[in-house]
Design a protein around this motif. Structure first.
Motif, PDB file in Angstrom:
ATOM      1  N   GLY A 212     -20.440 -94.583  62.111  1.00 25.44           N
ATOM      2  CA  GLY A 212     -19.656 -93.843  61.134  1.00 25.44           C
ATOM      3  C   GLY A 212     -20.017 -94.199  59.702  1.00 25.44           C
ATOM      4  N   VAL A 213     -20.169 -95.496  59.428  1.00 25.22           N
ATOM      5  CA  VAL A 213     -20.488 -95.938  58.068  1.00 25.22           C
ATOM      6  C   VAL A 213     -21.890 -95.501  57.667  1.00 25.22           C
ATOM      7  CG1 VAL A 213     -20.875 -97.962  56.615  1.00 25.22           C
ATOM      8  CG2 VAL A 213     -18.895 -97.893  58.141  1.00 25.22           C
ATOM      9  N   LEU A 214     -22.876 -95.719  58.536  1.00 27.48           N
ATOM     10  CA  LEU A 214     -24.259 -95.358  58.218  1.00 27.48           C
ATOM     11  C   LEU A 214     -24.396 -93.856  57.969  1.00 27.48           C
ATOM     12  CD1 LEU A 214     -26.151 -97.593  60.812  1.00 27.48           C
ATOM     13  CD2 LEU A 214     -26.121 -97.892  58.332  1.00 27.48           C
ATOM     14  N   ASN A 215     -23.793 -93.050  58.844  1.00 29.74           N
ATOM     15  CA  ASN A 215     -23.869 -91.603  58.673  1.00 29.74           C
ATOM     16  C   ASN A 215     -23.101 -91.140  57.445  1.00 29.74           C
ATOM     17  OD1 ASN A 215     -25.078 -89.929  61.250  1.00 29.74           O
ATOM     18  ND2 ASN A 215     -24.375 -91.961  61.830  1.00 29.74           N
ATOM     19  N   GLY A 216     -21.988 -91.779  57.159  1.00 29.46           N
ATOM     20  CA  GLY A 216     -21.208 -91.402  55.986  1.00 29.46           C
ATOM     21  C   GLY A 216     -21.945 -91.667  54.691  1.00 29.46           C
ATOM     22  N   VAL A 217     -22.565 -92.843  54.589  1.00 33.10           N
ATOM     23  CA  VAL A 217     -23.310 -93.183  53.375  1.00 33.10           C
ATOM     24  C   VAL A 217     -24.497 -92.246  53.193  1.00 33.10           C
ATOM     25  CG1 VAL A 217     -24.724 -94.956  52.276  1.00 33.10           C
ATOM     26  CG2 VAL A 217     -22.579 -95.596  53.395  1.00 33.10           C
TER      27      VAL A 217
END
Length: 584
Positions: free
Chosen positions: A274-279
């Motif tokens: 979630g974090v990697l895709n969000g950034v």
């Protein structure tokens, strides 16, 4: 109805019902295409309706804050979904299909189907970099497998209907029926036979027809007119093949090494996704979701080379990380995205420095899609046939063959990266490597080589009952005790004994009202028996014999292994003779 199904099962087990198999292939195609359409419509309507996007892939139109938080919200939903199911039910995707086909005779659990269905939808609508074709393959395989299990088909027919579901899934996803057939045979089943091709072809055609009824006959991408301008383009094609092979090797390497080093906790892994895709979505929104709008732009030559390069590298990195961390999404769509963008870079550079020689940007983008897909899957025939059906242009096959072969060799021989999904299975200590003999054994039912000319006698049998059993000229007598078969003996051995009055007198026991014989005491080539159900294949029979340490199995109909349900026997030597002489 029940009796008709019973007759159908027996005919299928004997390999005598190709028309019935063909009809089952059509049914599997209808079932699969219905599930795939529901899956696809759920994604598209959620994105265009719930998020209010002008197009279901227009993530670039969203507010930057929404783009960043959407993948994180998707990760939280995936965590909630995973908490509701067991660790085994979290295994999804093409790797799971290959593992179930190899080690579980193609039996696909219903729980994994639900996780793949809803997990794939969550990944796509939350903007995580993913593809819908990988989940579609799982859904199609599960549809065919579960249908076979509900009909109590043999394990070989379960594998066949699984292949039907896979072919229909690919066909329905890309509107490419021939590529669906070849994908099922080349990537999933890893083999061909006439009997299997007929139902698989019909399933694939059915999947394409259903998709065309809903979405029209246009292919999945907006493909412009493409052609090779000159043989002088060969250097560009060679460079493109080398590039695609290197990118495929990088994709596989990052994915595999991420999976090796990923945290054990699925919660941490999904949060990282979630974090990697969000950034990345905040910085490069084009990599969000499936990304076919970007693929179409690359095919039409509407993107500059620097944008194509950035999109290709970003998509490669984020998708390989997602798969390695255990995202329940797909990889085939991103492979096509990466191939289109990277191929477009070659086209842009070629047109910049040699405009009179190089073809259009879309031409190289299309070749890149086929080469990237082929190198990652090690499936050149599937890639070439997909390219042919998408472009409807046979002239593109010659350059495509060159690019695809170079890409495959670069990935597998120079960088030593084999096909993606078997590599992921190897990390779990599993393998899909199958010898030709084992593959052939798995495709044939035990009833196909069974000896069915048998009679059943009691362990303590009267002389009259033995003579009655022999009157039908059976090949074997099965000896029962307490309603279960415990051994078999050649009928000829018993008949010869009955013809010798002097020898017979040595074995007759007269302590009961009528003369009787202990069948387990008679001299003869008697063999201990274990039992197996008619749904089993020949490989399962050999495995059971080795486990039970017997050379003979009784084959049973239904759910009980009593003398009443026995249909025949299969012996170790008969199986060996079958694959030695019938399939040379």
């Amino acid at each position: 109805m029940a009796s008709l199904l019973s007759q159908l099962r027996i005919k299928l087990a004997h390999g005598e019902a190709l028309p019935a198999l063909a009809m089952l292939g059509i049914v599997a195609g209808l079932l699969t295409s219905g599930i795939i359409l529901l899956f696809r419509l759920a994604i598209e309507h959620s994105l265009s309706g719930f998020l209010g996007m002008p197009h279901h892939e227009a993530f670039e139109a969203l507010n930057p804050l929404v783009r960043m938080t959407l993948p994180m919200m998707g990760a939280l939903l995936l965590i909630a979904l995973f908490y509701k199911v067991s660790a085994k039910a979290r295994q999804v995707g093409i790797s799971h299909v290959l593992e179930r086909l190899k080690n579980h005779q193609g039996h696909m659990p219903m729980s994994n189907l639900f996780v793949q269905f809803f997990g794939g939808i969550i990944c796509a609508i939350s903007g995580q970099s993913t593809g819908r074709e990988g989940p579609a393959v799982h859904l199609g395989a599960a549809a065919g497998s579960i249908m076979s299990r509900k009909l109590q088909m043999t394990s070989s027919h379960t594998q066949l209907l699984l292949a039907c579901g896979v072919a229909a899934a690919i066909s329905a996803s890309f509107n490419t029926p021939i590529a669906g057939v070849i994908f099922a045979m080349e990537v999933i089943v890893m083999g061909y036979s006439f009997l299997s091709l007929i139902p698989v072809i019909l399933a694939s055609v059915t999947g394409a027809l259903v998709t065309r009824a809903v979405y029209g006959s246009e292919p999945a991408f907006n493909v412009p007119a493409l052609q090779m301008n000159s043989l002088l383009e060969a250097p560009f094609l060679i460079v493109e093949g080398l590039l695609m092979g290197a990118l495929a090797a990088m994709f596989i390497w990052v994915c595999v090494n991420t999976a090796k080093k990923a945290p054990q906790s699925f919660t941490i892994r999904l949060l990282l996704i979630g974090v990697l895709n969000g950034v990345l979505a905040l910085l490069i929104p084009a990599v969000m979701g499936i990304g076919y709008d970007t693929v179409n732009a690359a095919l039409l030559g509407n993107l500059p080379w620097i944008a194509l390069f950035i999109f290709a590298m970003a998509k490669l990195l984020i998708t390989s990380l997602n798969l390695g961390l255990g995202q329940p999404g797909g990889a085939i769509g991103p492979m096509l995205f990466i191939g289109a963008c990277a191929g477009g870079v070659i086209g842009e550079i070629g047109n910049q420095f040699a405009p009179d020689i190089a073809g259009s940007t879309g031409y190289y983008a299309m070749l890149g899609m086929a080469a990237m897909m082929s190198a990652c899957l090690q499936a050149p025939l599937t890639a070439l046939m997909t390219l042919l059906e998408l472009t409807n242009n046979p002239n593109i096959l010659l350059p495509a063959m060159l690019v695809v072969v170079i890409a495959n060799l670069t990935a597998s021989e120079i960088f030593k990266q084999k096909a993606l999904f078997p590599r992921l299975l190897q990390l779990r200590g599993l393998t899909v490597d199958t010898s030709p003999v084992e593959q052939m054994l798995r495709q044939n039912s035990v009833l196909s080589v069974a000896e069915k000319n048998i009679k059943v006698v009691d362990k303590i049998a009267s002389l009259e009952s033995i003579q009655l059993a022999l009157s039908g000229n059976p090949i074997y007598l099965l000896i029962q005790e307490d309603k279960s078969i415990i051994a078999c003996i050649p009928a000829a051995d018993v008949a010869n004994l009955l013809l010798d009055d002097e020898e017979l007198s040595n074995w007759l026991e007269k302590d009961l009202e009528t003369p009787h014989i202990n069948m387990m005491a008679l001299p003869g080539n008697r063999a201990q028996c274990a039992s197996i159900f008619m749904q089993a294949n020949l490989q399962e029979a050999l495995d059971t014999m080795a486990e039970q340490q017997v050379d003979c199995l009784t084959i049973h109909f239904g759910q009980q292994t009593t003398a009443v349900s026995v249909m025949g026997i299969v012996q170790h030597d008969r199986i060996h003779s079958f694959y030695r002489y019938n399939h040379q």
